[in-house]
Design an enzyme around this catalytic site. Sequence first.
Site, mmCIF file in Angstrom:
data_model
loop_
_atom_site.group_PDB
_atom_site.id
_atom_site.type_symbol
_atom_site.label_atom_id
_atom_site.label_comp_id
_atom_site.label_asym_id
_atom_site.label_seq_id
_atom_site.Cartn_x
_atom_site.Cartn_y
_atom_site.Cartn_z
ATOM 1 N N SER A 17 21.489 -0.444 42.382
ATOM 2 C CA SER A 17 20.764 -1.711 42.458
ATOM 3 C C SER A 17 19.353 -1.579 41.876
ATOM 4 O O SER A 17 18.667 -0.577 42.074
ATOM 5 C CB SER A 17 20.662 -2.169 43.916
ATOM 6 O OG SER A 17 19.792 -3.276 44.035
ATOM 7 N N SER A 19 17.020 -3.731 42.766
ATOM 8 C CA SER A 19 16.120 -4.386 43.713
ATOM 9 C C SER A 19 14.977 -3.500 44.193
ATOM 10 O O SER A 19 13.832 -3.959 44.256
ATOM 11 C CB SER A 19 16.914 -4.931 44.913
ATOM 12 O OG SER A 19 17.737 -6.000 44.524
ATOM 13 N N THR A 66 23.809 -8.683 49.912
ATOM 14 C CA THR A 66 24.590 -8.932 48.710
ATOM 15 C C THR A 66 26.075 -8.757 48.996
ATOM 16 O O THR A 66 26.485 -8.597 50.147
ATOM 17 C CB THR A 66 24.105 -8.031 47.552
ATOM 18 O OG1 THR A 66 24.706 -8.466 46.342
ATOM 19 C CG2 THR A 66 24.428 -6.565 47.803
ATOM 20 N N LYS A 70 27.427 -12.028 52.059
ATOM 21 C CA LYS A 70 26.551 -13.202 52.049
ATOM 22 C C LYS A 70 27.030 -14.326 52.959
ATOM 23 O O LYS A 70 26.220 -15.143 53.412
ATOM 24 C CB LYS A 70 26.387 -13.727 50.620
ATOM 25 C CG LYS A 70 25.603 -12.794 49.722
ATOM 26 C CD LYS A 70 25.418 -13.374 48.333
ATOM 27 C CE LYS A 70 24.642 -12.415 47.448
ATOM 28 N NZ LYS A 70 24.398 -12.985 46.101
ATOM 29 N N ASP A 106 19.252 -17.237 45.890
ATOM 30 C CA ASP A 106 20.149 -17.123 44.737
ATOM 31 C C ASP A 106 20.167 -18.384 43.879
ATOM 32 O O ASP A 106 20.282 -18.295 42.653
ATOM 33 C CB ASP A 106 21.571 -16.814 45.193
ATOM 34 C CG ASP A 106 21.786 -15.341 45.515
ATOM 35 O OD1 ASP A 106 21.010 -14.508 44.999
ATOM 36 O OD2 ASP A 106 22.718 -15.024 46.269
ATOM 37 N N GLY A 132 32.485 -17.897 46.275
ATOM 38 C CA GLY A 132 32.007 -17.121 47.410
ATOM 39 C C GLY A 132 30.521 -17.294 47.631
ATOM 40 O O GLY A 132 29.938 -18.334 47.306
ATOM 41 N N GLY A 133 29.884 -16.243 48.169
ATOM 42 C CA GLY A 133 28.466 -16.348 48.499
ATOM 43 C C GLY A 133 27.588 -16.637 47.308
ATOM 44 O O GLY A 133 26.721 -17.527 47.353
ATOM 45 N N ALA A 134 27.783 -15.894 46.208
ATOM 46 C CA ALA A 134 27.012 -16.175 44.996
ATOM 47 C C ALA A 134 27.449 -17.486 44.374
ATOM 48 O O ALA A 134 26.631 -18.259 43.864
ATOM 49 C CB ALA A 134 27.160 -15.031 43.995
ATOM 50 N N VAL A 223 26.894 -13.748 36.640
ATOM 51 C CA VAL A 223 25.916 -13.411 37.676
ATOM 52 C C VAL A 223 25.759 -11.901 37.835
ATOM 53 O O VAL A 223 24.849 -11.435 38.508
ATOM 54 C CB VAL A 223 26.296 -14.036 39.039
ATOM 55 C CG1 VAL A 223 26.422 -15.535 38.928
ATOM 56 C CG2 VAL A 223 27.571 -13.418 39.604
ATOM 57 N N GLY A 246 23.360 -11.451 33.833
ATOM 58 C CA GLY A 246 22.908 -11.568 35.216
ATOM 59 C C GLY A 246 21.483 -11.136 35.469
ATOM 60 O O GLY A 246 21.005 -11.204 36.612
#
Length: 284
Positions: A17, A19, A66, A70, A106, A132-134, A223, A246
């Site tokens: 990641s 992040s 993530t 999510k 997001d 889904g979540g994204a 994404v 993404g």
Amino acid sequence: MDRRFLVGLIGANIGTSMSPALHELEADRQGLRYLYQLIDPSLLGLDIGDLLVAARRLGFRGVNVTHPYKQEVLKFLDELSPEAAQLGAVNTVLFDGSRATGHNTDRYGFASGLARQLPGVATGHVVQIGAGGAGAAVASAIAGTGTRLLTLADLDAARAQRLAEAITGSTDTSVEVIAPSEVPSRLADADGLVNATPIGMEGHPGMPVADSHLRASLWVADVIYRPLETGLIRAARARGCRVADGGGMVVYQAAASFRLFTGLSPDEELMYADFERLTGSRRE
């Protein structure tokens, strides 16, 4: 003001990641003491509920969340921001005393990334794979561009239908729910295609749609940023499509999460430059 922050990311297969680097580099510019930890529940033998309790007790200011948590995380939270409640997905959790509040950055991330990478593209009809979540955040962001018709495909038809109802209930966008096998037929008259599934991510090889169904007049967004050039993005470029990888979404959602964690305004342009430098993705 307390200028020390302990935060993290909860997710599966997150070892690469970006992040931590994005958050910590911006924190350094702002003179903060900021530690961003990666937390993979599958490696610890704990569920996400246990991890949230532990993180709060250990003094975390909050965590990002993530794939694939999510939506699962919702049942462990005390409160949701209006945006997270509308989307039914959370990617940022803030701790305040004994309370955990879920947020979603997001939607902002995808919308900002799309506007940066594909300014002015037509969005009259967009086909999206993944609910889904994204996918929930992406669908909301697409609707926010004024999309007339959003075609939504997911293996879980009930999940896709719930998302469709949320979008039509809060926007003027019409949503058509289809099976993934029907995507090729809808691409013929679509302006854009968005992949909001894990297909193409590290550990999830493949493409959500065959490259033979891509045409030069179709823009394509993904994404996923690990890898940055997924099979879909690579195939779309080869077909002459305008593409949005993404990277934009990950940078802008990180910036919005940083703002929530610290109460400070990040420099989004410098964060984007950090991402390009770290990934070697800068295009002149």
